[in-house]
Write a protein that holds these residues in place. Sequence first.
Motif, PDB file in Angstrom:
ATOM      1  N   GLY A   1       0.822  -1.214   0.000  1.00  0.00           N
ATOM      2  CA  GLY A   1       0.000   0.000   0.000  1.00  0.00           C
ATOM      3  C   GLY A   1       0.848   1.252   0.000  1.00  0.00           C
ATOM      4  O   GLY A   1       1.961   1.262  -0.498  1.00  0.00           O
ATOM      5  N   ARG A   2       0.304   2.341   0.578  1.00  0.00           N
ATOM      6  CA  ARG A   2       0.979   3.625   0.520  1.00  0.00           C
ATOM      7  C   ARG A   2       1.284   4.131   1.920  1.00  0.00           C
ATOM      8  O   ARG A   2       0.563   3.824   2.864  1.00  0.00           O
ATOM      9  CB  ARG A   2       0.153   4.658  -0.256  1.00  0.00           C
ATOM     10  N   ILE A   3       2.346   4.907   2.007  1.00  0.00           N
ATOM     11  CA  ILE A   3       2.660   5.555   3.283  1.00  0.00           C
ATOM     12  C   ILE A   3       2.624   7.060   3.035  1.00  0.00           C
ATOM     13  O   ILE A   3       3.401   7.593   2.245  1.00  0.00           O
ATOM     14  CB  ILE A   3       4.062   5.139   3.800  1.00  0.00           C
ATOM     15  N   ASP A   4       1.653   7.721   3.673  1.00  0.00           N
ATOM     16  CA  ASP A   4       1.553   9.176   3.498  1.00  0.00           C
ATOM     17  C   ASP A   4       1.318   9.834   4.844  1.00  0.00           C
ATOM     18  O   ASP A   4       1.435   9.196   5.895  1.00  0.00           O
ATOM     19  CB  ASP A   4       0.446   9.524   2.490  1.00  0.00           C
ATOM     20  N   THR A   5       0.958  11.109   4.833  1.00  0.00           N
ATOM     21  CA  THR A   5       0.808  11.841   6.104  1.00  0.00           C
ATOM     22  C   THR A   5      -0.323  11.292   6.964  1.00  0.00           C
ATOM     23  O   THR A   5      -0.344  11.511   8.161  1.00  0.00           O
ATOM     24  CB  THR A   5       0.537  13.341   5.843  1.00  0.00           C
ATOM     25  N   THR A   6      -1.269  10.559   6.337  1.00  0.00           N
ATOM     26  CA  THR A   6      -2.401  10.074   7.145  1.00  0.00           C
ATOM     27  C   THR A   6      -2.054   8.796   7.904  1.00  0.00           C
ATOM     28  O   THR A   6      -2.685   8.495   8.904  1.00  0.00           O
ATOM     29  CB  THR A   6      -3.642   9.815   6.266  1.00  0.00           C
ATOM     30  N   ASN A   7      -1.081   8.027   7.418  1.00  0.00           N
ATOM     31  CA  ASN A   7      -0.865   6.738   8.083  1.00  0.00           C
ATOM     32  C   ASN A   7       0.598   6.436   8.439  1.00  0.00           C
ATOM     33  O   ASN A   7       0.926   5.319   8.787  1.00  0.00           O
ATOM     34  CB  ASN A   7      -1.464   5.603   7.239  1.00  0.00           C
ATOM     35  N   TYR A   8       1.461   7.459   8.324  1.00  0.00           N
ATOM     36  CA  TYR A   8       2.870   7.169   8.639  1.00  0.00           C
ATOM     37  C   TYR A   8       3.035   6.766  10.107  1.00  0.00           C
ATOM     38  O   TYR A   8       3.917   5.990  10.455  1.00  0.00           O
ATOM     39  CB  TYR A   8       3.774   8.363   8.279  1.00  0.00           C
ATOM     40  N   ASN A   9       2.137   7.308  10.986  1.00  0.00           N
ATOM     41  CA  ASN A   9       2.187   6.953  12.415  1.00  0.00           C
ATOM     42  C   ASN A   9       2.032   5.452  12.611  1.00  0.00           C
ATOM     43  O   ASN A   9       2.749   4.835  13.378  1.00  0.00           O
ATOM     44  CB  ASN A   9       1.018   7.621  13.150  1.00  0.00           C
ATOM     45  N   GLU A  10       1.078   4.918  11.876  1.00  0.00           N
ATOM     46  CA  GLU A  10       0.765   3.491  11.931  1.00  0.00           C
ATOM     47  C   GLU A  10       1.999   2.666  11.545  1.00  0.00           C
ATOM     48  O   GLU A  10       2.386   1.729  12.230  1.00  0.00           O
ATOM     49  CB  GLU A  10      -0.351   3.260  10.913  1.00  0.00           C
ATOM     50  N   PHE A  11       2.578   3.103  10.444  1.00  0.00           N
ATOM     51  CA  PHE A  11       3.775   2.412   9.934  1.00  0.00           C
ATOM     52  C   PHE A  11       4.889   2.486  10.976  1.00  0.00           C
ATOM     53  O   PHE A  11       5.548   1.487  11.281  1.00  0.00           O
ATOM     54  CB  PHE A  11       4.196   3.063   8.606  1.00  0.00           C
ATOM     55  N   GLU A  12       5.046   3.668  11.578  1.00  0.00           N
ATOM     56  CA  GLU A  12       6.107   3.878  12.567  1.00  0.00           C
ATOM     57  C   GLU A  12       5.878   2.941  13.778  1.00  0.00           C
ATOM     58  O   GLU A  12       6.797   2.250  14.216  1.00  0.00           O
ATOM     59  CB  GLU A  12       6.098   5.348  13.034  1.00  0.00           C
ATOM     60  N   THR A  13       4.637   2.904  14.272  1.00  0.00           N
ATOM     61  CA  THR A  13       4.328   2.053  15.430  1.00  0.00           C
ATOM     62  C   THR A  13       4.643   0.594  15.137  1.00  0.00           C
ATOM     63  O   THR A  13       5.265  -0.106  15.943  1.00  0.00           O
ATOM     64  CB  THR A  13       2.825   2.173  15.776  1.00  0.00           C
ATOM     65  N   GLN A  14       4.248   0.152  13.929  1.00  0.00           N
ATOM     66  CA  GLN A  14       4.409  -1.271  13.601  1.00  0.00           C
ATOM     67  C   GLN A  14       5.878  -1.657  13.474  1.00  0.00           C
ATOM     68  O   GLN A  14       6.293  -2.701  13.990  1.00  0.00           O
ATOM     69  CB  GLN A  14       3.661  -1.601  12.304  1.00  0.00           C
ATOM     70  N   ILE A  15       6.618  -0.787  12.820  1.00  0.00           N
ATOM     71  CA  ILE A  15       8.031  -1.150  12.611  1.00  0.00           C
ATOM     72  C   ILE A  15       8.808  -1.062  13.938  1.00  0.00           C
ATOM     73  O   ILE A  15       9.705  -1.854  14.206  1.00  0.00           O
ATOM     74  CB  ILE A  15       8.681  -0.290  11.479  1.00  0.00           C
ATOM     75  N   MET A  16       8.406  -0.105  14.803  1.00  0.00           N
ATOM     76  CA  MET A  16       9.048   0.011  16.110  1.00  0.00           C
ATOM     77  C   MET A  16       8.732  -1.195  16.997  1.00  0.00           C
ATOM     78  O   MET A  16       9.563  -1.646  17.775  1.00  0.00           O
ATOM     79  CB  MET A  16       8.604   1.303  16.831  1.00  0.00           C
ATOM     80  N   ASP A  17       7.519  -1.721  16.833  1.00  0.00           N
ATOM     81  CA  ASP A  17       7.130  -2.945  17.552  1.00  0.00           C
ATOM     82  C   ASP A  17       8.073  -4.088  17.204  1.00  0.00           C
ATOM     83  O   ASP A  17       8.518  -4.829  18.078  1.00  0.00           O
ATOM     84  CB  ASP A  17       5.689  -3.351  17.182  1.00  0.00           C
ATOM     85  N   VAL A  18       8.348  -4.205  15.894  1.00  0.00           N
ATOM     86  CA  VAL A  18       9.241  -5.274  15.422  1.00  0.00           C
ATOM     87  C   VAL A  18      10.605  -5.122  16.076  1.00  0.00           C
ATOM     88  O   VAL A  18      11.193  -6.098  16.570  1.00  0.00           O
ATOM     89  CB  VAL A  18       9.348  -5.238  13.881  1.00  0.00           C
ATOM     90  N   ILE A  19      11.114  -3.882  16.128  1.00  0.00           N
ATOM     91  CA  ILE A  19      12.446  -3.644  16.705  1.00  0.00           C
ATOM     92  C   ILE A  19      12.434  -3.930  18.217  1.00  0.00           C
ATOM     93  O   ILE A  19      13.349  -4.549  18.754  1.00  0.00           O
ATOM     94  CB  ILE A  19      12.911  -2.190  16.438  1.00  0.00           C
ATOM     95  N   GLU A  20      11.345  -3.511  18.852  1.00  0.00           N
ATOM     96  CA  GLU A  20      11.254  -3.732  20.296  1.00  0.00           C
ATOM     97  C   GLU A  20      11.224  -5.223  20.655  1.00  0.00           C
ATOM     98  O   GLU A  20      11.608  -5.609  21.747  1.00  0.00           O
ATOM     99  CB  GLU A  20      10.010  -3.028  20.856  1.00  0.00           C
ATOM    100  N   LYS A  21      10.748  -6.033  19.736  1.00  0.00           N
ATOM    101  CA  LYS A  21      10.737  -7.493  19.989  1.00  0.00           C
ATOM    102  C   LYS A  21      12.155  -8.083  19.927  1.00  0.00           C
ATOM    103  O   LYS A  21      12.338  -9.284  20.151  1.00  0.00           O
ATOM    104  CB  LYS A  21       9.857  -8.195  18.958  1.00  0.00           C
ATOM    105  N   GLY A  22      13.126  -7.250  19.565  1.00  0.00           N
ATOM    106  CA  GLY A  22      14.519  -7.692  19.596  1.00  0.00           C
ATOM    107  C   GLY A  22      15.129  -7.953  18.248  1.00  0.00           C
ATOM    108  O   GLY A  22      16.248  -8.460  18.139  1.00  0.00           O
ATOM    109  N   GLU A  23      14.395  -7.595  17.158  1.00  0.00           N
ATOM    110  CA  GLU A  23      14.923  -7.808  15.815  1.00  0.00           C
ATOM    111  C   GLU A  23      15.886  -6.661  15.479  1.00  0.00           C
ATOM    112  O   GLU A  23      15.511  -5.501  15.542  1.00  0.00           O
ATOM    113  CB  GLU A  23      13.779  -7.849  14.787  1.00  0.00           C
ATOM    114  N   LYS A  24      17.095  -7.024  15.139  1.00  0.00           N
ATOM    115  CA  LYS A  24      18.087  -5.984  14.829  1.00  0.00           C
ATOM    116  C   LYS A  24      18.344  -5.888  13.333  1.00  0.00           C
ATOM    117  O   LYS A  24      18.767  -4.859  12.834  1.00  0.00           O
ATOM    118  CB  LYS A  24      19.399  -6.291  15.561  1.00  0.00           C
ATOM    119  N   ASN A  25      18.136  -7.011  12.658  1.00  0.00           N
ATOM    120  CA  ASN A  25      18.388  -7.025  11.213  1.00  0.00           C
ATOM    121  C   ASN A  25      17.058  -7.133  10.466  1.00  0.00           C
ATOM    122  O   ASN A  25      16.380  -8.144  10.545  1.00  0.00           O
ATOM    123  CB  ASN A  25      19.278  -8.213  10.855  1.00  0.00           C
ATOM    124  N   ILE A  26      16.753  -6.048   9.763  1.00  0.00           N
ATOM    125  CA  ILE A  26      15.444  -6.007   9.104  1.00  0.00           C
ATOM    126  C   ILE A  26      15.587  -5.729   7.617  1.00  0.00           C
ATOM    127  O   ILE A  26      16.391  -4.885   7.199  1.00  0.00           O
ATOM    128  CB  ILE A  26      14.555  -4.912   9.744  1.00  0.00           C
TER     129      ILE A  26
END
Lengths: 644, 108
Positions: free
Chosen positions: B18-43
Amino acid sequence: MEIISKKSLASRIVFYVAAFCVLLFLISLSVFYFFSKKSIEEKTIENALEITQNTVLKTEQVLISSEKILNNYRWLIEKNIAYADSMEAYTRRILQMNPEIIGCAIAFKPDFFPEKGYYFSPFTYRNKDLLVSTQLGNEEYDYFVMDWYQIPATLEKPYWSEPYYDTGGGNALMTTYSMPFYSSNNGDKELAGIITIDLSLEWFTDIVSSVKILETGYASVISRNGTFVTHPNTDIIMNQTIFSFAAEMQSPGLRQIGRNMQAGKTGFEDVVVNGRDLIVSYKPLLTSNWTLAVVFSRDEMYAPLRQISLVLIFIIVIGMALMVFIVKKIVEQQIAPLKCFARSSIEIAEGNFNTELPDIKTEDEMKELHNAFVHMQTDLKKYIKNLKETTSAKEKIESELRIAREIQMGMIPKIFPPFPDTPEIDLYAMLEPAKEVGGDLYDFFMIDDTHLCYAIGDVSGKGVPASLFMAVTRTLLRSVAPKQRSTSEIVNNLNNSLAIGNESSMFVTFFIGIINLKTGEMNYTNAGHNPPIIIHADNKSEFFEITQDIPIGLFENYDYTEKTRVLSENDRLFLYTDGITEAENWDEELYSDERLIKCIRAINSLDPTEIVMKVARDVVVHVNDCQQSDDLTMMSIIYKGSKK
Amino acid sequence: MELTTNKKGDFTIAEINGRIDTTNYNEFETQIMDVIEKGEKNIILNCEGLNYISSSGLRVFLITQKKLMGLKGKLHLCNMQPAIKEIFDMSGFSSIFKIFNTEEEALE
């Protein structure tokens, strides 16, 4: 219904209640009327039959007793038939013993007593209180041909004559009962003559006339040939027969009844006479073959019922009027608070939430409505208070944003043409934020008499955070640029300042250029910004080449590259932010680089204002009312060449 | 925008659709940060399904990059559509990120 629905609730309730009651009363009245009518009919008919029966019995009794008297005397006469002179004594005796008999004759057949002559008929009659005896027969009164003699003599049976008016004695209505008597000659019975008694019908008429049924009902006796013997209308007694009367009244039903009477039938029939519905009950008098008829009007039969019904209807109408009045009063009283509630709700709607509600003392639906109103009032008050608070907070923010926008717009130069005294150059720019404040920026200023510095930038994101970053960038640019001739140095400076402590990783794509107005030489640096378009004097246009430099604010000490190119006379620059090329329509189609350069080529103008305006219009056409999603910024510069 | 992740060797592969724009970049940020917080370092961010990215989206890419660099991890991008690649080139981001043509290349 149209009319009713416009009336008050009370009227409507009253209308329905009244309608229901009227219906109920009508049904009750009809049932009452129907059954009463039937009952009255049965009773009246029973009564009429009884009267008929009784009257017949009463009248027959008299006639039968007369027959008996004559029977007894016949025996006496037959026994003493040889004694002609005792016959007169018999006649006197009969009258003496039987006051109802007003005349008696013993009429012998011609020459029965040769010594007495051709006629022999002793006859005694009453003249007032006296008994007068005489002989009946003579040349003028040949009694052998009279009905009273001839019929019983021929039939050898007793015979009741048709009623008649006695011309001799007092003009009374009379009838004569005649009976044959016999002499015995060597054992052979032979008719000797006829014995008669004259009976006044006064007593008879009295009995029949005394019969009354309903208002005008009466009894009447009709003789064998149909003559009225008694009738309330004395004019028709003996003057009319039932048949002549039926013909006069044009009543075939009555004629049929007359025939039935002659046939000796008993009956109970409806007949229409002279437009009146009559009921006739008739029964023959067996002794004389006359018929007694009891006649009464059907209308009169129902008259009492009609009267009662009228009284009932009158009572019902009065009762209904009273009920309507009382019910209306009660309903109006019960729903009176509704009007107050309506007034209160109007006042509430007008904004007076503290309006007084009607005082309800009962614990019913009105109380529930009252409580609901109280609830609504308090809720509305709370809601309006909250609304006022949030609205004022929102208004505050909005007014602050408006001020912020004014400040932001104040930072951008907006006077065009900006350098009217510098003929080498002309420039036009516009900035349209998507929200109140935005993250785009442009700027231009003369560094000295011969160098024009211009820049365009786009902060990542939008709104207040972007606008703050933009303000910082613009402020830094104005403080750094005047001391520098190298665009890369300016950008390095900006980058280092912005990158320090940039926790939120905001960045600015940035393009800056410095034009030497004398030579047309231009050095520039592109920090990740959309490549500008150059439009040559011959209208050939192309994008600047893409550099690999990153936006500013990301990494401290990043070294930006600087490039140079030389502008020819009437070369034009067109700078823009991605709000232009990424403007979307409803189908999420981007305006795109291709459409931009196509548009630029089509404009073919030397006027920067016209170039910017025409591109703006083309973008508007593309977007087609779709909401503007990003800030739109454009700048166009024309280098007109050095004027010596 | 949808983000689906699966693990392959040392890397967590996150597919953007899909698309990442001003309306949903927050969502994208939260999701990718979740992945990192789970301990994934190589993405590895597989961009095959990414059809639009705004500057706000680019900022999330940058934040992710900085975060993983701080963790001594790796962020690889792959399978970019030409239009997206153009944006990266134009903004100079191509020089900041490691961009590969295919997922296999990114895994090496």
